[in-house]
Design an enzyme around this catalytic site. Structure first.
Site, short mmCIF file in Angstrom:
data_model
loop_
_atom_site.label_atom_id
_atom_site.label_comp_id
_atom_site.label_asym_id
_atom_site.label_seq_id
_atom_site.Cartn_x
_atom_site.Cartn_y
_atom_site.Cartn_z
N ARG A 256 0.81 -1.22 0.00
CA ARG A 256 0.00 0.00 0.00
C ARG A 256 0.84 1.27 0.00
O ARG A 256 1.88 1.33 0.65
CB ARG A 256 -0.90 0.01 1.24
N HIS B 187 -0.83 -2.48 -4.59
CA HIS B 187 -0.29 -3.40 -5.60
C HIS B 187 -0.30 -2.81 -7.02
O HIS B 187 -0.67 -3.48 -7.98
CB HIS B 187 -1.05 -4.72 -5.59
N HIS C 45 3.12 -12.64 -5.90
CA HIS C 45 2.03 -12.80 -4.93
C HIS C 45 1.46 -14.22 -4.91
O HIS C 45 0.25 -14.42 -4.87
CB HIS C 45 0.94 -11.77 -5.21
N ASP D 218 -0.61 -10.08 8.31
CA ASP D 218 -0.54 -9.32 7.05
C ASP D 218 0.41 -8.16 7.31
O ASP D 218 0.03 -7.00 7.28
CB ASP D 218 -1.95 -8.83 6.66
N GLU E 95 5.62 -12.42 0.52
CA GLU E 95 5.90 -11.46 -0.54
C GLU E 95 7.16 -10.70 -0.16
O GLU E 95 7.13 -9.82 0.68
CB GLU E 95 4.72 -10.50 -0.69
#
Ligand code: GLA
Length: 361
Positions: free
Chosen positions: A89, A114, A188, A260, A326
């Site tokens: 982000r 993304h 991803h 996350d 990622e």
């Protein structure tokens, strides 16, 4: 390629389907002598299938994905794809570079996520079958025009996937620009080492070789703090299952609905590949080790998967049916001068490498 390398090097190409714009997208199959097989499409550079042996030699497909190109064209979960220009982000879809403010396409509330509305995951890349030391390799290139999704500069991006005889899927990223810009490329892929669609990933054991992470606010934007994982459910310095602490009473887990977050792998040299994370699935014995040159790794436990995706072979992807590692620069880096810089200037060469190494024990 070198004589004698033909036994090591296998690559097949077939038509995947025609895109909505009327262009052909292909599926490239990279395989090695151990039965490992990776199918990659030049649409979004997505890893579509990844067949891996378990400890008894039985193959399973360990990545989430779609059977059809249309699945990738309408995908909102970024399954398997290359992410660019900027993974993760950027707050308010805005940043300032040398006094110039850039406004990006916002596709995640107020944030740009993304790469914006049409990121690198939705582009058709130019593919070329190459080989690297006798191993099958697929080169993907994409020229992102100046101002695409709001990012400055004509950016020439190249991603090379190589399947090695050691059961490694290596991803080499490189890029150049003709204007000052920012860049943050990743892949991803969602893994389930028991097999895609075969339940959730909460029983997978994870080690992350990182003492620090970047805590986030309610919009999943880093606050700027570099925080120790010690004494928190984000401490994976010793292997723990994903599920063991995911529901703990922890503010960071609550904000993200699970894991996350960006961990900062411990490293000495700036550019060296380090072992950032390891994952072990006890049922099959499959192991994934992630090596990277990048300064961060976003460990995402698939919290936003909600059963609305019908994936490969009719499998429905429920919450936490896959996890991502990622490798990337920290989220929102352009707005955090203290974070490792994501700036790319004309004349500079962006280069990053990530290796997914697979085994079974
Ligand atoms: C990344 C983000 C998640 C989510 C997924 C895509 O992993 O960090 O918050 O947006 O991509 O669903």
């Amino acid at each position: 390629h070198r004589p004698g390398s033909a036994t090591m090097r296998t690559m097949k190409k077939r038509l995947f389907a025609t895109t909505r714009e009327g262009e052909d997208a292909f599926l490239y199959t990279l395989s090695n002598q151990n039965g490992v097989q990776a199918d990659i499409t030049n649409y979004g550079g997505a890893i579509v299938n990844l067949l891996l042996p378990d400890r008894a030699g039985k193959l399973a497909d360990v990545v989430l994905g779609y059977d059809t190109l249309a699945g990738y064209e309408t995908d909102k979960a970024y399954l398997g794809a290359i992410i660019g220009r900027f993974a993760n982000r950027i707050a308010h879809g805005r940043f300032t570079l040398h006094g110039v403010t850039c406004t990006l396409s916002r596709n995640n509330g107020d944030n740009s996520l993304h790469g914006g509305a049409i990121g690198f995951n939705k582009r058709l890349w130019t593919a070329k079958e190459i080989s690297s030391n006798g191993a099958p390799a697929l080169e993907l290139t994409y020229l992102s025009p100046d101002a695409e999704e709001g990012y400055p500069g004509n950016l020439s991006a190249r991603v090379v996937y190589t399947l090695t005889p050691r059961n490694e899927l290596k991803i080499d990223y490189s890029a150049t620009t003709d204007k000052n810009t920012v860049l943050n490329l990743t892949n991803h892929s969602y893994f389930n080492l028991a097999g895609q669609g075969e339940g959730d990933i909460l029983g997978h054991g994870v080690t992350i070789h990182a003492r620090h992470f970047t805590p986030v606010n309610a919009n999943l934007i880093p606050t700027g703090e570099i925080r120790s994982v010690k004494g928190t459910p984000l401490d994976f310095s010793r292997m723990a299952t994903i599920g063991s602490r995911i529901s703990a009473d922890d503010q960071q887990l609550k904000l993200a609905g699970g894991y996350d977050h960006n961990w900062i792998p411990d490293r000495e040299g700036d550019r060296a590949l380090v072992l950032a994370a390891e994952v072990h699935e006890p049922g099959s014995g499959r192991v994934l080790e992630v090596f990277t040159s990048q300064p961060g790794v976003q460990f995402y436990s698939g919290n936003f998967l909600d059963g609305t995706i019908r994936g490969k072979q009719g499998k429905v992807y429920q919450r936490r049916y896959g996890f991502c590692l990622e490798t990337q620069h920290y989220a929102d880096s352009p707005n955090h001068p203290d974070f490792p810089s994501t700036e790319l200037q004309p004349g500079q060469h962006y280069r990053e490498t990530t290796v997914f190494r697979f085994s079974a024990r």
